[in-house]
Design a protein around this motif. Structure first.
Motif, mmCIF file in Angstrom:
data_model
loop_
_atom_site.group_PDB
_atom_site.id
_atom_site.type_symbol
_atom_site.label_atom_id
_atom_site.label_comp_id
_atom_site.label_asym_id
_atom_site.label_seq_id
_atom_site.Cartn_x
_atom_site.Cartn_y
_atom_site.Cartn_z
ATOM 1 N N SER A 553 11.712 -45.659 50.178
ATOM 2 C CA SER A 553 10.824 -44.475 49.988
ATOM 3 C C SER A 553 10.557 -43.553 48.624
ATOM 4 N N VAL A 554 10.286 -43.464 47.796
ATOM 5 C CA VAL A 554 11.392 -43.186 46.159
ATOM 6 C C VAL A 554 10.083 -41.765 45.581
ATOM 7 N N ASP A 555 10.011 -40.825 44.814
ATOM 8 C CA ASP A 555 9.880 -40.369 44.042
ATOM 9 C C ASP A 555 9.592 -40.957 42.676
ATOM 10 N N ASP A 556 10.594 -42.045 42.737
ATOM 11 C CA ASP A 556 10.155 -42.416 40.868
ATOM 12 C C ASP A 556 10.354 -44.450 41.049
ATOM 13 N N LEU A 557 9.643 -44.592 39.659
ATOM 14 C CA LEU A 557 9.905 -46.295 39.799
ATOM 15 C C LEU A 557 11.064 -46.332 39.564
ATOM 16 N N GLU A 558 11.477 -45.985 38.698
ATOM 17 C CA GLU A 558 12.895 -46.267 38.249
ATOM 18 C C GLU A 558 14.245 -46.660 39.570
ATOM 19 N N THR A 559 13.765 -45.310 40.587
ATOM 20 C CA THR A 559 14.914 -45.073 41.441
ATOM 21 C C THR A 559 14.862 -46.671 42.351
ATOM 22 N N ALA A 560 13.408 -46.512 42.854
ATOM 23 C CA ALA A 560 12.801 -47.845 43.359
ATOM 24 C C ALA A 560 13.550 -49.119 43.130
#
Length: 664
Positions: A553-560
Motif C-alpha cells: 500500500s503506497v502513495d504512487d502508481l509507479e512504486t505500487a
C-alpha cells in the motif's frame, strides 16, 4: 564567508552556538593525539564573530522538528524526502547539534555518502557549522581515527577490509545517510548492522536517511532500513515557494531503436547495449539540432550521456556545429575535471557533457538547460538529472529540460511518463494557466471534458532532419496535464491491463495481481494498493479463488507497480505475464478471435490479422474482469467526438473562399 553562506542557502540570523568536543577519560590514549593533519579539521581559535550567522528556511526547520518529534517518541530509523536543491546537507549539519547524546559516551556523528563529491561537500558544511568540533574523512587513503566528533565516510571505504571495526557503536548518537535510496544496498546494510541499525532496536544510534528520490526500482525494499518517512517536500512545493527554479520541458523524438537493448541487473538499460542504440550519427545529429532549435540562447547546458564513447561522439557533434562543448567523465583527471567544471560554472563555455558524474550531489546552480541524451527506465535517475537544473541562480528565470525520447513502448521513463502523461506525448510551449484550465476540464464530468485531446505535436524541419517536439512552459503544466489513463507499461515490462478507471490487473493461470487507486479527499491523499488472488482447485475439481491478500500500500502508481512486479517475478511465470514474450507478436488465434467476436466489443467482426495474440489476450482479460461496459461507453463517447469533429470540419469547409465556381 558570505559566498559560502549563499551556497548553503543561508541568510543572516543569530549566531549558531556549538559545544566543544568532550572525550571520556575512559577513551584510549591514542585519541588524545592529534589525527593526521590532512584528515582532521579543528578550528578552536575561531571567535564568535567569525562563525557565520545561520537562519534556516521555514521548511528546513519544519523538517528538523519532525525528526526531533519522532526521536522523542522513540523512533530510531527515519527518512526525509526532500527535492534536490533543498539544502539537505544544511539539515544534516543542524541535526548534529539538535540530537542529544544517547549515553555518557554516545555523542559522535557519522555521515555516510557514496561519492567523493558528496564527502567533500559534507566536510565543508560541517567545518562551517561546527568550528570547534573535530571533523574527519574516511575515504581512500584518508583514514579517520574513529574518535572525531564528526566523521564523513564514503560507503565503499567504510566497508572495506576492517575499517568499520574502529567505530564503536556505543560512542555514536547519530548516523546520517545521504542519497538514502541506496540504503538497502549490501554495503549500506553491512554498515548499518555494525551500528545496530539492521533492524529496529532500542539500543542504537538514531538513523536519518535523506533522499530526493525515496524509492527503489523494485518498490519493496526500503522498509528494511527506514521505518518511516517523517518529512516530504517535493519539487512542486519547492518551486511554488520560490526555493527552486521553474522548469519548462521539451521532448524530442530521437528515433533511436531500443527494442533490442538488454536490461542490467537492476532493471534499467545495460549501458553497453544502450550506447550502441543511442550513439549513432543520426541520433546525435537530432540531439544537437534539437538543442539548436530550443536552447541555443541558454548559457549553461548540462548534457547527460550513456557512456564515455557516447559522451565523446556527442561532444564532437556539437563542435561540428560550431558550439564550444566540452566533456567530463570518470576517467578525466581530477585537476582537469575541476578546471573544466570551474570554467563551466563561470559560464566560459555553454555546453558540458558527462556520463554518470552529476546525477547526485554536484552543485552547479548556473545550469539553465538540461539535455537528457540517455534513455532510462529509472524514475529516480530521471528526477536526479532534472534536479541538476532547478537550483536558483542570479538572472536565471527557469531551466529548460530537453528529453530525447526514443521508442517509448520499451518501458522508457521520460518526462511525460514521469508526470503521468501518455508515453508518446510530445511536449512544446504551453502556458501554465492554459494547462491548468485543461487539467480542470479533464476532471469534470461533462462529456466534452472527456474527449480525446487533439495532437499537440510540432514539427521543425532543420535541413534534412525533421524534429518533432512539444513544450510545456512550467513544471505545473506538465504535472497537471493528466490523461484519463496512467500508462502503466511505460515503466513495467509486464502485461498490465486496465480494467477500471482506477484499477489494473496482471493475470496468469495461477492467479492475478491488482493495483487499485483510491482518493481520500478528506485527508488530501491518494493510495495505491496491491492485492494478490490465488486460483486453485477444490477437492471436487472445481476452480476456487482465495480472498485478495494485501501485498503493498503506497502513495504512487509507479512504486505500487514495482512492488507488484517484484512479487510477480517469484510467483508468476514470465512466459504468461511479460510483454517481451515472442508469442505476443504472433497473429491472434482462431479461438481468441471467436471469443472476442462473440463478446461484440465492436461493430462488425474482428478479422484474423487485425490483432496480435498479445493484444487479443489483453482484450480477453479486460472482458473477463468486467470491462465490457467500459468498451461500450468508450465506443459511444468516441462516436460523439467523431460526429462533433465532422461538424466542425464541415463548418470550416463551408467558410473557405476559393478562386473558381461557388458550390450551389
Amino acid at each position: 564567508m558570505e559566498f559560502i553562506c549563499r551556497k548553503l542557502g543561508l541568510v543572516a540570523a543569530p549566531k549558531l552556538i556549538t559545544k566543544p568536543a568532550i572525550h571520556s577519560w575512559r577513551q584510549p590514549l591514542r585519541v588524545l593525539r592529534q589525527p593526521r593533519q590532512w584528515n582532521s579539521a579543528v578550528r578552536t581559535a575561531a571567535s564568535s564573530s567569525e562563525i557565520p550567522a545561520i537562519q534556516l528556511r521555514d521548511y528546513q526547520e519544519e523538517c528538523i522538528q519532525a525528526v526531533i518529534t519522532h526521536v522523542g517518541e522513540g523512533h530510531k530509523r527515519l527518512g526525509i524526502s526532500l527535492a534536490t536543491g533543498s539544502g539537505k546537507t544544511v539539515i544534516f549539519t543542524q541535526l548534529i547539534g539538535r540530537i542529544p547524546p544517547r549515553n555518557t559516551l554516545g555523542n559522535k556523528t557519522l555521515i555516510i555518502v557514496h561519492r567523493r563529491e558528496l564527502v567533500e561537500q559534507a566536510y565543508r558544511h560541517c567545518r562551517l557549522a561546527y568550528p570547534n568540533h573535530t571533523v574527519e574523512i574516511e575515504m581512500g587513503n584518508r583514514v579517520a581515527s574513529g574518535y572525531s566528533d564528526i566523521t564523513i565516510a564514503s560507503i565503499r571505504s567504510l566497508t572495506s577490509g576492517d575499517r568499520l571495526s574502529k567505530f564503536d557503536p556505543q560512542r555514536f548518537k547519530l548516523v546520517l545517510v545521504d542519497e538514502a535510496h541506496h540504503i538497502v544496498a549490501p554495503t549500506y546494510r553491512t554498515a548499518l548492522a555494525h551500528f545496530g541499525l539492521g533492524e529496529k532496536s532500542a539500543d542504537s544510534p538514531i538513523l536519518v536517511g535523506v533522499s530526493a528520490t525515496f524509492s527503489r526500482f523494485d518498490g519493496l525494499k526500503l522498509g528494511a532500513a527506514i521505518d518511516q518517512i517523517v518529512y516530504h517536500k517535493d519539487y512542486t512545493d519547492m518551486i511554488n515557494d520560490n526555493w527552486l527554479a521553474n522548469a519548462m520541458f521539451t521532448t524530442v523524438r530521437s528515433e533511436a531503436d531500443l527494442t533490442r537493448v538488454r536490461n542490467d541487473k537492476f532493471g534499467d538499460f545495460a549501458l553497453g547495449s544502450l550506447s550502441k542504440a543511442v550513439n549513432t550519427t543520426k541520433s546525435n545529429d537530432i540531439t544537437v539540432r534539437a538543442w539548436l532549435a530550443n536552447a541555443v540562447d541558454r548559457k549553461s547546458t548540462l548534457v547527460f550521456c550513456v557512456d564515455i564513447e557516447h559522451t565523446k561522439q556527442l561532444t564532437d557533434t556539437f563542435r561540428r556545429y560550431g558550439i564550444d562543448a566540452r566533456y567530463i567523465t570518470a576517467t578525466t583527471p581530477k585537476v582537469e575535471r575541476d578546471g573544466q567544471l570551474h570554467k563551466f560554472r563561470d559560464r566560459e563555455y555553454p555546453v558540458l557533457l558527462n556520463c554518470g558524474l552529476f546525477t547526485e550531489g554536484t552543485d552547479i546552480p548556473n545550469v539553465d538547460c538540461v539535455l537528457l541524451a540517455r534513455p532510462t527506465r529509472s524514475r529516480n535517475l530521471l528526477i536526479q538529472m532534472i534536479g541538476r537544473g532547478l537550483r536558483l541562480y542570479p538572472g536565471k528565470k527557469d531551466c529548460h529540460i530537453i528529453d530525447m525520447v526514443a521508442t517509448l513502448d520499451t518501458g522508457v521513463i521520460s518526462t511525460p511518463t514521469l508526470f503521468g502523461l501518455h508515453p508518446d506525448e510530445v511536449l512544446k510551449d504551453a502556458t501554465a494557466e492554459n494547462l491548468k484550465e485543461k487539467n480542470f476540464a479533464a476532471n469534470q464530468d461533462s462529456p466534452a471534458a472527456k474527449e480525446p485531446p487533439p495532437s499537440s505535436e510540432v514539427e521543425s524541419d532543420l535541413s534534412e532532419i525533421k524534429l518533432t517536439f512539444t513544450k510545456y512552459d512550467t513544471i505545473y503544466d506538465l504535472i497537471h496535464d493528466m490523461k484519463s489513463e496512467k500508462h502503466i507499461r511505460s515503466f513495467s515490462n509486464n502485461a498490465w491491463v486496465r480494467i477500471g478507471d482506477n484499477k489494473y490487473i496482471l493475470s496468469e493461470g495461477s492467479g492475478w495481481l491488482t493495483v487499485e487507486h483510491r482518493d481520500y479527499p478528506d485527508e488530501g491523499s491518494t493510495q495505491y494498493s496491491v492485492h494478490h488472488v490465488v486460483v486453485f482447485k477444490s477437492a471436487e475439481g472445481t476452480k476456487q479463488y482465495s480472498r485478495p491478500r494485501l501485498i503493498a500500500s503506497v502513495d504512487d502508481l509507479e512504486t505500487a507497480v514495482r512492488a507488484a512486479d517484484t512479487f510477480a517475478s517469484t510467483h508468476f511465470k514470465a512466459l504468461y505475464i511479460s510483454t517481451r514474450q515472442p508469442w505476443r507478436n504472433y497473429t491472434a488465434s482462431d479461438s481468441q478471435i471467436r471469443f472476442l467476436n462473440a463478446a461484440k466489443i465492436r461493430e462488425g467482426n474482428i478479422q484474423q490479422g487485425d490483432l496480435t495474440r498479445g493484444q487479443a489476450a489483453d482484450l480477453i482479460i479486460k472482458l473477463r474482469f468486467g470491462s465490457k461496459k467500459r468498451f461500450a461507453a468508450k465506443r459511444k463517447q468516441r462516436a460523439k467526438y467523431d460526429e462533433r469533429i465532422h461538424h466542425i470540419q464541415e463548418l470550416r469547409r463551408r467558410g473557405e473562399v476559393k478562386v473558381g465556381p461557388v458550390e450551389a
